[in-house]
Write a protein that holds these residues in place. Sequence first.
Motif, PDB file in Angstrom:
ATOM      1  N   GLY A 146     -17.810  -2.829  -3.560  1.00  0.00           N
ATOM      2  CA  GLY A 146     -18.287  -1.571  -4.123  1.00  0.00           C
ATOM      3  C   GLY A 146     -18.414  -0.453  -3.113  1.00  0.00           C
ATOM      4  O   GLY A 146     -19.090   0.544  -3.374  1.00  0.00           O
ATOM      5  N   ASP A 147     -17.738  -0.582  -1.964  1.00  0.00           N
ATOM      6  CA  ASP A 147     -17.894   0.404  -0.896  1.00  0.00           C
ATOM      7  C   ASP A 147     -16.586   1.117  -0.557  1.00  0.00           C
ATOM      8  O   ASP A 147     -16.410   1.609   0.554  1.00  0.00           O
ATOM      9  CB  ASP A 147     -18.454  -0.260   0.362  1.00  0.00           C
ATOM     10  CG  ASP A 147     -17.531  -1.335   0.930  1.00  0.00           C
ATOM     11  OD1 ASP A 147     -16.536  -1.702   0.265  1.00  0.00           O
ATOM     12  OD2 ASP A 147     -17.815  -1.817   2.046  1.00  0.00           O
ATOM     13  N   GLU A 148     -15.678   1.185  -1.524  1.00  0.00           N
ATOM     14  CA  GLU A 148     -14.410   1.868  -1.294  1.00  0.00           C
ATOM     15  C   GLU A 148     -14.295   3.102  -2.182  1.00  0.00           C
ATOM     16  O   GLU A 148     -14.651   3.077  -3.361  1.00  0.00           O
ATOM     17  CB  GLU A 148     -13.232   0.935  -1.586  1.00  0.00           C
ATOM     18  CG  GLU A 148     -13.143  -0.262  -0.650  1.00  0.00           C
ATOM     19  CD  GLU A 148     -11.995  -1.184  -1.015  1.00  0.00           C
ATOM     20  OE1 GLU A 148     -10.875  -0.672  -1.248  1.00  0.00           O
ATOM     21  OE2 GLU A 148     -12.216  -2.401  -1.102  1.00  0.00           O
ATOM     22  N   LEU A 149     -13.808   4.179  -1.588  1.00  0.00           N
ATOM     23  CA  LEU A 149     -13.431   5.382  -2.310  1.00  0.00           C
ATOM     24  C   LEU A 149     -11.916   5.403  -2.392  1.00  0.00           C
ATOM     25  O   LEU A 149     -11.232   5.229  -1.378  1.00  0.00           O
ATOM     26  CB  LEU A 149     -13.928   6.632  -1.572  1.00  0.00           C
ATOM     27  CG  LEU A 149     -13.379   7.982  -2.052  1.00  0.00           C
ATOM     28  CD1 LEU A 149     -13.895   8.314  -3.449  1.00  0.00           C
ATOM     29  CD2 LEU A 149     -13.752   9.092  -1.068  1.00  0.00           C
ATOM     30  N   MET A 150     -11.375   5.584  -3.592  1.00  0.00           N
ATOM     31  CA  MET A 150      -9.936   5.672  -3.787  1.00  0.00           C
ATOM     32  C   MET A 150      -9.633   6.954  -4.561  1.00  0.00           C
ATOM     33  O   MET A 150     -10.382   7.325  -5.475  1.00  0.00           O
ATOM     34  CB  MET A 150      -9.410   4.450  -4.545  1.00  0.00           C
ATOM     35  CG  MET A 150      -7.906   4.255  -4.430  1.00  0.00           C
ATOM     36  SD  MET A 150      -7.344   3.764  -2.768  1.00  0.00           S
ATOM     37  CE  MET A 150      -8.052   2.120  -2.640  1.00  0.00           C
TER      38      MET A 150
END
Length: 311
Positions: free
Chosen positions: A264-268
Amino acid sequence: MPSEPVSIDNLQLAHPHSATLGEGIQWHGPSQRWWWADIESGVLNAWSGDTGAALSCRLPDRLGCFAHTRSGKLILGLAKRLCLGQLTDPLAQGPVNMALTQLAAVDPAESRTRVNDGRCDRRGYFVFGTMNEAAEKRPIGSFYQYSLKHGLRRLALPAVAIANSIAFSLDGRTMYFCDTLSRVIQQCDYDAEAAQVSNIRPFVTVTDKHAWPDGSVVDAEGCLWNAQWGAGQVCRYSPDGELLQRAAGAAPHSSCPALGGKRGDELMVSTARADLNREALAAAPQSGSLFGLRLPRALAVPETLFDDEPV
């Protein structure tokens, strides 16, 4: 005085692609994949950053927006209609097929509009907007809510030229939206069951002359991330509208942000090649790809699945 925005690391190329109009990216936990649309090509894409497995499904019309459903299907906002889709295998690789069932026609008497941005509210109803495709871009687009329980209902929001930035607060009581051409992201009180909106008020005015607000998503701290077309950036705003962070990539037409990944720690971010001339594409050849960034903490909120359970 508001604090200075905190610049975070530049977005990095995550998945090379050549989408004409990449849009609507979202993380889908059950399939562990990022999903997004290439609107103009009428293609639904999915990709796993861990395995590299990629899926593509060509549809009979342009795909403005979509959402996964509780039953494992998808609700699709095609140009002038909503459909329920069933993939042959959501975990497959390569080209796949999808069986479609039409749910509702959208604005059938107005030839100038098509479905654009959309996502599920916290109740599991699908909320989307339309845009004016004509050259003069008069504000004739609308916002709608669709559910199996209530059908298609128009939301009493101002007419827009290009509906975008649809997102919902964590408690589901505030809806964010915009007309991209106004450069103002707005918010309103929202009642999902009654499909009623009230207390419409400005949230953020985008002042960068090169930036146009596009897709948005709300994170676990109630902050809104907005992709800004033309500026190649994503901005994070506090619930009070204060600019907190900015991330930029190598493609000028950033179109939509998503938060997810296993932790839950990715920005795409999805991007587009549309409206770029030969010189602009030569300067930004990775346009149409996905760009990403690992965040210092988990901020993703699972996308609400469309409620397609029998009424």
